[in-house]
Design an enzyme around this catalytic site. Structure first.
Site, short mmCIF file in Angstrom:
data_model
loop_
_atom_site.label_atom_id
_atom_site.label_comp_id
_atom_site.label_asym_id
_atom_site.label_seq_id
_atom_site.Cartn_x
_atom_site.Cartn_y
_atom_site.Cartn_z
N LEU A 237 0.70 -1.30 -0.02
CA LEU A 237 0.10 -0.15 0.01
C LEU A 237 1.05 1.31 0.11
CD1 LEU A 237 -2.27 -0.96 3.05
CD2 LEU A 237 -2.48 -1.52 0.79
N CYS B 206 8.66 4.08 4.78
CA CYS B 206 9.08 2.71 4.16
C CYS B 206 10.39 2.92 3.64
CB CYS B 206 8.02 2.45 3.29
SG CYS B 206 6.42 2.33 4.28
C1 UGA Z 1 5.89 3.06 -0.65
C2 UGA Z 1 5.65 1.81 -1.80
O1 UGA Z 1 5.35 2.94 -2.76
C3 UGA Z 1 4.54 1.12 -1.62
O2 UGA Z 1 4.34 0.12 -2.33
C4 UGA Z 1 4.73 0.16 -0.02
O3 UGA Z 1 3.71 -0.52 0.24
C5 UGA Z 1 5.18 1.38 0.87
O4 UGA Z 1 6.15 2.16 0.73
C6 UGA Z 1 5.50 0.52 2.32
O5 UGA Z 1 6.53 -0.01 2.17
O6 UGA Z 1 4.72 0.28 3.03
P1 UGA Z 1 4.69 5.34 0.40
O7 UGA Z 1 5.95 5.35 1.36
O8 UGA Z 1 3.31 5.42 0.82
O9 UGA Z 1 4.90 3.73 -0.31
O10 UGA Z 1 5.09 6.37 -0.82
P2 UGA Z 1 5.42 6.60 -2.19
O11 UGA Z 1 4.26 6.87 -2.99
O12 UGA Z 1 6.05 5.35 -2.73
O13 UGA Z 1 6.52 7.50 -2.26
C7 UGA Z 1 7.79 7.62 -1.71
C8 UGA Z 1 8.44 8.74 -1.68
O14 UGA Z 1 8.92 8.75 -2.96
C9 UGA Z 1 8.00 9.99 -1.31
O15 UGA Z 1 8.79 11.01 -0.61
C10 UGA Z 1 7.39 10.72 -3.02
O16 UGA Z 1 7.31 12.13 -2.74
C11 UGA Z 1 8.66 10.14 -3.52
N1 UGA Z 1 8.44 10.02 -5.07
C12 UGA Z 1 7.69 9.06 -5.59
C13 UGA Z 1 9.07 10.84 -5.90
O17 UGA Z 1 10.16 11.67 -5.57
N2 UGA Z 1 8.94 10.64 -7.29
C14 UGA Z 1 8.02 9.86 -7.87
O18 UGA Z 1 7.71 9.80 -9.07
C15 UGA Z 1 7.25 9.05 -6.94
#
Ligand code: UGA
Length: 443
Positions: free
Chosen positions: A159, A269
Site C-alpha cells: 500500500l 518505508c
Molecule cells: C511505498 C511503496 O510505494 C509502497 O508500495 C509500499 O507498500 C510502502 O512504501 C510501504 O512499504 O509500506 P509510500 O511510502 O506510501 O509507499 O510512498 P510512495 O508513493 O512510494 O512515495 C515514496 C517517496 O517517493 C515520497 O517521498 C515521494 O514523494 C517520492 N516520489 C515518488 C518521488 O519523489 N517521485 C516519484 O515519481 C514517486
C-alpha cells in the site's frame, strides 16, 4: 464467499487499512492495539491520521458490526482464525529493523492461543522472520505441552499512503509465502473477491515473499535516487527533465511511473527498508552496494535543495522563507523521513526565518520542529514578506494558488518548485521568477 474471522494486531496505516478493507471484502474483523485512546477513537469511527476514504469505511463497518476494536488480547486472539501482525518495525541505530513489537505480538498470540491459528506477518520484517517466528512459537507451545496446530505466513503489503484503500482493493499483485499448502489456501480464500477480479497471486515460500517486499521498495527507492541525479544533470546541461522522463517512460521496459524528481524520497518505508536491506547484506556478507549508494544519493539530494535555496536567495541568514508542504508526499499527514523536515532544519540552522504551511501535516510537523518555525494558517499567511516561496510537497491546492494575491504579499517574487507542480506561465505572468527542479536556473 466464505466469511472468515480475522484479527489484526496493530492499527497503524497498514493494520487499519487492512482491517477495514477485509471487512469491506465481507470478513468479520477485530483490530487490536495497546493504545487505549486510539482504540476508543476508532470504535467511534474516528481515524487518528489522514488517509482518503478510510474514515467512511471504518464508520460503515463499525455500524454494520463487521469491524471491531479492542485492547484486549484474549478477546482478539480468540476471535481470529487468521491473525495478522501489522505492527511497525522501525529502524534501529545500526539500520536493522526493530522486531520487538512483532515478537510482542507473537507472545500475545501464543499466550492466548486456544485453538489452531494461521499467523500472518504483514509488517515488513527481515528475511527469515517467518521461520524464526515458527520456531519460536513451536518452542513456547512445547514448553506448555500444547499440541495446537499453527502456521506462519508472509503476506507483505504494497500500500502507498494517500491511496492505501484503493491500493488494497486493486493491488498489482498479492504475495503469499507459506511453508505448506493449507494456510496458502486459507489466505487465497481471504482475498478471493480480488482474485476473482483478476488480481494475480504470487504463491511462494516465506523467505521469497519477505524479500519480494524489500526488493520492490529498494528498487523503487533506487530508481528515484537515479532519477533525481538525472534531474540534477538536466539543470546543469540545460535539458528539460519533463521531456527526459517522458521519453524514458515510453520505453515499455522502463514505464512511466516513479520518474518524477523531487527534493528526496521519504516516508515511513523507503528510507527504513533500504537501510534494513543493507544491514541484512552485511549480516550475510553479501554487499548491497547499489542500495547503499541510493541512501547516500538521497542525503545529497536534500543538501542540494538547501544549496539551491541558499543560492537563489543570496544567502539564508535573516531571510524569510515560505515553505509550502511538509508531508513526505501529497495526500498524507505523515512527515516521517520527509525531505521537507530535513531541509527546514538546515534552513533554521542557517538562521533563516521559516514560515511553513501544510494542509494536513501541521500537527505532525509541530512534533518534529516545535517552535523553531512559524506555522501559517494558509499559503498566503506563509508567504507574508517572504524572500522566497519554496514548494516541497505536491499538494494539488498549491497548483491553484492566486499568484497575483501572492505577489502583493511577498517581499521578493521568487518561487522554487521542487515538485514541478506549478504552471510556469501563470507564475511568470504574476511577476515572479520561477525556478523548477529539473530545469536549468538560466531558463
Ligand atoms: C511505498 C511503496 O510505494 C509502497 O508500495 C509500499 O507498500 C510502502 O512504501 C510501504 O512499504 O509500506 P509510500 O511510502 O506510501 O509507499 O510512498 P510512495 O508513493 O512510494 O512515495 C515514496 C517517496 O517517493 C515520497 O517521498 C515521494 O514523494 C517520492 N516520489 C515518488 C518521488 O519523489 N517521485 C516519484 O515519481 C514517486
Amino acid at each position: 464467499m466464505m466469511s472468515k474471522h480475522i484479527t489484526i494486531i496493530g492499527t497503524g496505516y497498514v493494520g487499519l487499512v487492512t482491517g477495514a478493507c477485509f471487512a469491506q471484502l465481507g470478513h468479520n474483523v477485530v483490530c487490536l492495539d495497546n493504545n487505549e485512546e486510539k482504540i476508543v477513537a476508532l470504535a467511534q469511527g474516528r481515524v487518528t491520521f489522514y488517509e482518503p476514504n478510510l474514515d467512511e469505511m471504518v464508520t460503515k463497518h463499525c455500524e454494520q458490526g463487521t469491524l471491531h476494536f479492542t485492547t484486549n488480547y484474549s478477546v482478539a486472539i480468540k476471535h481470529g482464525e487468521v491473525i495478522f501482525i501489522a505492527v511497525d518495525t522501525p529502524s534501529q541505530k545500526d539500520g536493522s529493523a526493530d522486531m520487538s513489537r512483532v515478537f510482542g505480538a507473537v507472545d500475545g498470540i501464543t499466550d492466548y492461543m486456544e485453538n489452531d491459528k494461521v499467523i500472518v506477518v504483514k509488517s515488513t520484517a527481515p528475511i527469515g522472520t517467518c521461520r524464526h517466528i515458527n520456531n519460536y512459537i513451536a518452542k513456547r507451545l512445547d514448553g506448555r505441552h500444547c499440541t495446537l496446530n499453527f502456521s506462519v505466513v508472509s503476506n507483505p503489503e504494497f500500500l502507498r499512503e494517500g491511496s492505501a484503500v484503493s491500493d488494497f482493493m486493486r493491488p498489482d499483485r498479492i504475495v503469499i509465502g507459506t511453508f505448506e499448502s493449507k494456510s496458502r489456501q486459507i489466505l487465497r480464500e481471504l482475498y478471493q473477491p480480488l482474485i476473482d477480479d483478476g488480481v494475480l497471486c504470487v504463491e511462494t515460500d516465506p523467505q521469497s515473499a519477505e524479500l519480494t517486499k524489500y526488493a520492490s521498495n529498494a528498487l523503487l527507492a533506487t530508481r528515484l535516487a537515479f532519477i533525481n541525479e538525472i534531474s540534477n544533470l538536466c539543470e546543469c546541461v540545460e535539458a528539460n527533465m519533463d521531456d527526459v522522463s517522458f521519453g524514458m517512460g515510453l520505453d515499455k521496459r522502463i514505464g512511466p511511473s516513479f520518474l518524477k524528481p523531487g527534493p528526496g524520497f521519504g516516508g515511513s518505508c523507503f528510507p527504513k527498508d533500504i537501510k534494513a536491506l543493507v544491514h541484512m547484506g552485511v549480516e550475510y556478507n553479501c554487499q548491497m552496494s547499489m542500495i547503499s549508494t541510493a541512501i547516500e544519493s538521497n542525503r545529497l539530494q536534500k543538501i542540494r535543495a538547501v544549496e539551491k535555496i541558499t543560492r537563489l536567495t543570496g544567502g539564508l541568514f535573516g531571510k524569510t522563507i515560505a515553505i509550502l508542504g511538509t508531508a513526505f508526499k501529497a495526500n498524507t499527514d505523515d512527515v516521517r523521513e520527509s525531505p521537507a523536515i530535513d531541509i527546514i532544519l538546515h534552513l533554521v540552522l542557517e538562521k533563516a526565518n521559516v514560515r511553513v504551511f501544510d494542509p494536513q501535516a501541521t500537527n505532525n510537523t509541530i512534533e518534529k520542529l516545535s517552535s523553531t518555525v512559524y506555522y501559517a494558517e494558509n499559503e498566503y499567511d506563509a508567504a507574508k514578506k517572504a524572500d522566497v516561496i519554496v514548494i516541497l510537497t505536491e499538494w494539488k491546492q498549491f497548483a491553484a494558488l492566486e499568484y497575483n494575491k501572492l505577489a502583493d504579499i511577498v517581499k521578493h517574487r521568487i518561487i522554487i518548485d521542487f515538485r514541478s507542480i506549478l504552471c510556469k506561465e501563470d507564475v511568470v505572468n504574476a511577476g515572479f521568477t520561477y525556478y523548477r527542479i529539473g530545469i536549468s536556473e538560466n531558463h
